[in-house]
Design an enzyme around this catalytic site. Structure first.
Site, PDB file in Angstrom:
ATOM      1  N   TYR A  15       0.742  -1.253   0.248  1.00 55.76           N
ATOM      2  CA  TYR A  15       0.032   0.008  -0.199  1.00 55.76           C
ATOM      3  C   TYR A  15       0.682   1.195   0.125  1.00 55.76           C
ATOM      4  O   TYR A  15       0.315   2.422   0.105  1.00 55.76           O
ATOM      5  CB  TYR A  15      -0.916   0.097   1.201  1.00 55.76           C
ATOM      6  CG  TYR A  15      -2.027  -0.963   1.164  1.00 55.76           C
ATOM      7  CD1 TYR A  15      -3.143  -1.037   0.430  1.00 55.76           C
ATOM      8  CD2 TYR A  15      -1.867  -2.310   2.006  1.00 55.76           C
ATOM      9  CE1 TYR A  15      -3.983  -1.927   0.315  1.00 55.76           C
ATOM     10  CE2 TYR A  15      -2.700  -3.136   1.924  1.00 55.76           C
ATOM     11  CZ  TYR A  15      -3.893  -3.280   1.090  1.00 55.76           C
ATOM     12  OH  TYR A  15      -4.817  -4.361   1.180  1.00 55.76           O
ATOM     13  N   ASP A  17       2.646   2.652  -2.538  1.00 56.12           N
ATOM     14  CA  ASP A  17       3.028   3.708  -3.284  1.00 56.12           C
ATOM     15  C   ASP A  17       1.305   4.502  -3.501  1.00 56.12           C
ATOM     16  O   ASP A  17       1.605   5.661  -3.795  1.00 56.12           O
ATOM     17  CB  ASP A  17       2.911   2.934  -4.828  1.00 56.12           C
ATOM     18  CG  ASP A  17       4.324   2.424  -4.883  1.00 56.12           C
ATOM     19  OD1 ASP A  17       5.229   2.593  -3.902  1.00 56.12           O
ATOM     20  OD2 ASP A  17       4.662   1.540  -5.972  1.00 56.12           O
ATOM     21  N   TYR A 193       6.353  -6.335   7.175  1.00 50.56           N
ATOM     22  CA  TYR A 193       6.258  -7.491   6.164  1.00 50.56           C
ATOM     23  C   TYR A 193       6.442  -8.855   6.903  1.00 50.56           C
ATOM     24  O   TYR A 193       6.823  -8.807   8.335  1.00 50.56           O
ATOM     25  CB  TYR A 193       7.505  -7.194   5.110  1.00 50.56           C
ATOM     26  CG  TYR A 193       7.105  -5.847   4.661  1.00 50.56           C
ATOM     27  CD1 TYR A 193       6.249  -5.726   3.643  1.00 50.56           C
ATOM     28  CD2 TYR A 193       8.522  -5.111   4.722  1.00 50.56           C
ATOM     29  CE1 TYR A 193       6.082  -4.391   3.013  1.00 50.56           C
ATOM     30  CE2 TYR A 193       8.067  -3.716   4.155  1.00 50.56           C
ATOM     31  CZ  TYR A 193       7.215  -3.395   3.205  1.00 50.56           C
ATOM     32  OH  TYR A 193       7.166  -2.323   2.544  1.00 50.56           O
ATOM     33  N   GLN A 255      -6.524   5.737   5.994  1.00 52.21           N
ATOM     34  CA  GLN A 255      -5.265   6.353   6.635  1.00 52.21           C
ATOM     35  C   GLN A 255      -5.193   7.580   7.688  1.00 52.21           C
ATOM     36  O   GLN A 255      -4.311   7.579   8.508  1.00 52.21           O
ATOM     37  CB  GLN A 255      -4.741   7.452   5.325  1.00 52.21           C
ATOM     38  CG  GLN A 255      -4.127   6.478   4.191  1.00 52.21           C
ATOM     39  CD  GLN A 255      -3.594   7.324   3.082  1.00 52.21           C
ATOM     40  OE1 GLN A 255      -3.965   8.535   2.723  1.00 52.21           O
ATOM     41  NE2 GLN A 255      -2.412   7.096   2.611  1.00 52.21           N
ATOM     42  N   ARG A 271       6.282  -0.096   8.317  1.00 53.50           N
ATOM     43  CA  ARG A 271       6.825  -0.705   7.131  1.00 53.50           C
ATOM     44  C   ARG A 271       6.805   0.157   5.884  1.00 53.50           C
ATOM     45  O   ARG A 271       5.911   1.167   5.982  1.00 53.50           O
ATOM     46  CB  ARG A 271       6.089  -2.107   6.705  1.00 53.50           C
ATOM     47  CG  ARG A 271       4.696  -1.793   6.127  1.00 53.50           C
ATOM     48  CD  ARG A 271       4.210  -3.078   5.765  1.00 53.50           C
ATOM     49  NE  ARG A 271       3.316  -3.171   4.780  1.00 53.50           N
ATOM     50  CZ  ARG A 271       2.308  -3.864   4.194  1.00 53.50           C
ATOM     51  NH1 ARG A 271       2.292  -4.963   5.218  1.00 53.50           N
ATOM     52  NH2 ARG A 271       1.627  -3.579   3.410  1.00 53.50           N
ATOM     53  N   GLY A 272       7.762  -0.183   4.879  1.00 51.26           N
ATOM     54  CA  GLY A 272       7.590   0.584   3.646  1.00 51.26           C
ATOM     55  C   GLY A 272       7.998   2.195   3.736  1.00 51.26           C
ATOM     56  O   GLY A 272       8.713   2.570   4.472  1.00 51.26           O
ATOM     57  N   GLU A 273       7.059   2.915   3.030  1.00 56.65           N
ATOM     58  CA  GLU A 273       7.419   4.561   2.985  1.00 56.65           C
ATOM     59  C   GLU A 273       6.389   5.327   3.720  1.00 56.65           C
ATOM     60  O   GLU A 273       6.655   6.178   4.613  1.00 56.65           O
ATOM     61  CB  GLU A 273       7.587   4.875   1.575  1.00 56.65           C
ATOM     62  CG  GLU A 273       7.878   6.454   1.439  1.00 56.65           C
ATOM     63  CD  GLU A 273       8.698   6.900   0.218  1.00 56.65           C
ATOM     64  OE1 GLU A 273       8.240   8.006  -0.203  1.00 56.65           O
ATOM     65  OE2 GLU A 273       9.176   6.132  -0.418  1.00 56.65           O
ATOM     66  N   ASP A 274       5.127   4.999   3.413  1.00 58.40           N
ATOM     67  CA  ASP A 274       4.083   5.993   3.828  1.00 58.40           C
ATOM     68  C   ASP A 274       3.851   5.843   5.357  1.00 58.40           C
ATOM     69  O   ASP A 274       4.159   6.894   6.071  1.00 58.40           O
ATOM     70  CB  ASP A 274       2.549   5.539   3.247  1.00 58.40           C
ATOM     71  CG  ASP A 274       1.810   6.387   3.662  1.00 58.40           C
ATOM     72  OD1 ASP A 274       1.799   7.689   3.509  1.00 58.40           O
ATOM     73  OD2 ASP A 274       0.502   6.075   4.520  1.00 58.40           O
ATOM     74  N   SER A 275       3.916   4.707   5.985  1.00 59.78           N
ATOM     75  CA  SER A 275       3.784   4.695   7.732  1.00 59.78           C
ATOM     76  C   SER A 275       5.124   4.828   8.166  1.00 59.78           C
ATOM     77  O   SER A 275       5.097   5.343   9.488  1.00 59.78           O
ATOM     78  CB  SER A 275       3.307   3.041   7.916  1.00 59.78           C
ATOM     79  OG  SER A 275       4.303   1.925   7.434  1.00 59.78           O
TER      80      SER A 275
END
Length: 377
Positions: A15, A17, A193, A255, A271-275
């Site tokens: 999620y 991107d 993840y 969100q 994780r990732g970029e947004d969170s």
């Protein structure tokens, strides 16, 4: 100056991107009065973030943004003033031809992934001229001068501080999710993840002296959690206790509610970029599970951020923080790193808020993009 924007988002397998582009699109509309069209190649990934959306509707308006299914057969549409190619997704060939045919060429921005690596500031804002005459500008989010900044709504920190000062608001939000934690429990959110190191971390929390309440939104880490619990399923809202650890599954939330969940917790695993970015605006100690890249390129990004983040910590606290992040991202034993981090909890908590304030002094990503367009014309 009002302009039209086309933002293109290709959903890979998570999620991040769509999370980033959806936040950006909303902010461009709400705070900068821009006209935004968000093209998404998988609307099913969009719906969890915006539950009122309909994955079966090819064009719909959500919170002032025109959200469109990115079709295989590209339709004839008017090219926007600003074209944002998010995270190296490839624009449709038909759209590229339309860009060339436009009397005044649009500003074509390649919005890159977030990184704290040194080379980012040297590449931010540089052009790339194609053989067909189209020019693409590289735009890098970042953590300091010479970058595009981080996504941050203008009133975000004010809303978070007001929430922090209202125990009633926190209680009402958590109870709305069915969360009733013990008064002295450490509240932790877990969004990650798959990770083979999870079991050792859960063991450490279960054996700890202080009660911990772990909130786990539905996601890819759930399989590892269920194996540790020895269960086949854990429905949203369900609670399980092992020693000092209470584990509670949560539904996947929109969100805005996820932001509030981060504010409620004492520690956030993201994780990732947004969170990752939203955990920093929460002003709490946090743990980042970075998205793995080929040839272990993600370790350079991870270590670059760590070097920047811990530089104002005492050596002992910096070592504890770094050790835990390395163990988590290597999928190795978490127990010693977690217990060591707990010894430096007050310092790390104060540092998280200072870091948040420091980052808030630079222009946010949406503001920087609008200014970039104004300077370009």
């Amino acid at each position: 100056m009002k302009a039209s924007w086309d933002i293109f988002c290709s959903v890979v397998d998570n999620y991040g991107d769509i999370g980033v582009t959806w936040r950006l699109a909303r902010q461009l509309v709400a705070e900068h009065q821009q006209c935004v069209r968000l093209w998404v190649d998988d609307l099913r990934a969009f719906v969890p973030l915006c539950p009122e959306a309909d994955a079966g509707v090819a064009q719909q308006w959500q919170q002032g943004v025109q959200v469109c299914q990115w079709p295989e057969q590209w339709p004839e549409v008017e090219v926007a003033d600003v074209v944002v190619e998010a995270f190296a997704c490839k624009l449709p060939e038909a759209y590229l031809h339309a860009m060339k045919a436009r009397p005044a060429p649009p500003l074509w921005i390649n919005l890159e992934y977030l990184s704290a690596e040194d080379w980012v500031s040297g590449c931010h804002g540089l052009p790339s001229l194609r053989p067909d005459g189209l020019k693409r500008m590289f735009f890098f989010p970042g953590f300091g001068e010479g970058t595009g900044g981080l996504l941050r709504e203008a009133d975000l920190l004010a809303r978070r501080r007001a929430f922090d000062q209202s125990p009633q608001a926190k209680q009402a939000f958590l109870q709305g999710l069915g969360v009733y934690a013990a008064e002295n429990a450490c509240l932790i959110s877990l969004f990650a993840y798959e990770n083979s190191g999870l079991a050792s971390w859960l063991d450490a929390m279960a054996a700890g002296n202080k009660p911990t309440h772990l909130l786990v939104p539905q996601g890819r880490i759930m399989g590892d959690l269920l194996r540790w619990l020895g269960m086949e399923a854990l429905a949203p809202g369900a609670v399980e206790q092992r020693g000092s650890l209470v584990v509670q599954a949560l539904p996947f939330v929109r969100q805005q509610d996820y932001d509030t969940l981060l504010w409620c917790c004492d520690f956030n695993a993201v994780r990732g970029e947004d969170s990752f970015v939203r955990a920093q605006w929460a002003g709490r100690p946090f743990l980042w599970h970075i998205y793995e890249q080929e040839e272990n390129a993600h370790w350079d990004k991870l270590n670059a951020f760590l070097a920047l983040y811990v530089k104002d910590l005492t050596p002992a606290a910096a070592h504890a923080f770094t050790s835990l992040w390395h163990a988590w991202n290597a999928g190795s034993d978490m127990a010693s790193g977690w217990n060591l981090l707990l010894e430096h909890w007050p310092e790390l908590t104060a540092h998280a808020e200072r870091w948040c304030l420091e980052q808030s002094l630079q222009a946010d990503l949406a503001q920087a993009l609008v200014l970039f367009y104004r300077n370009w014309i």
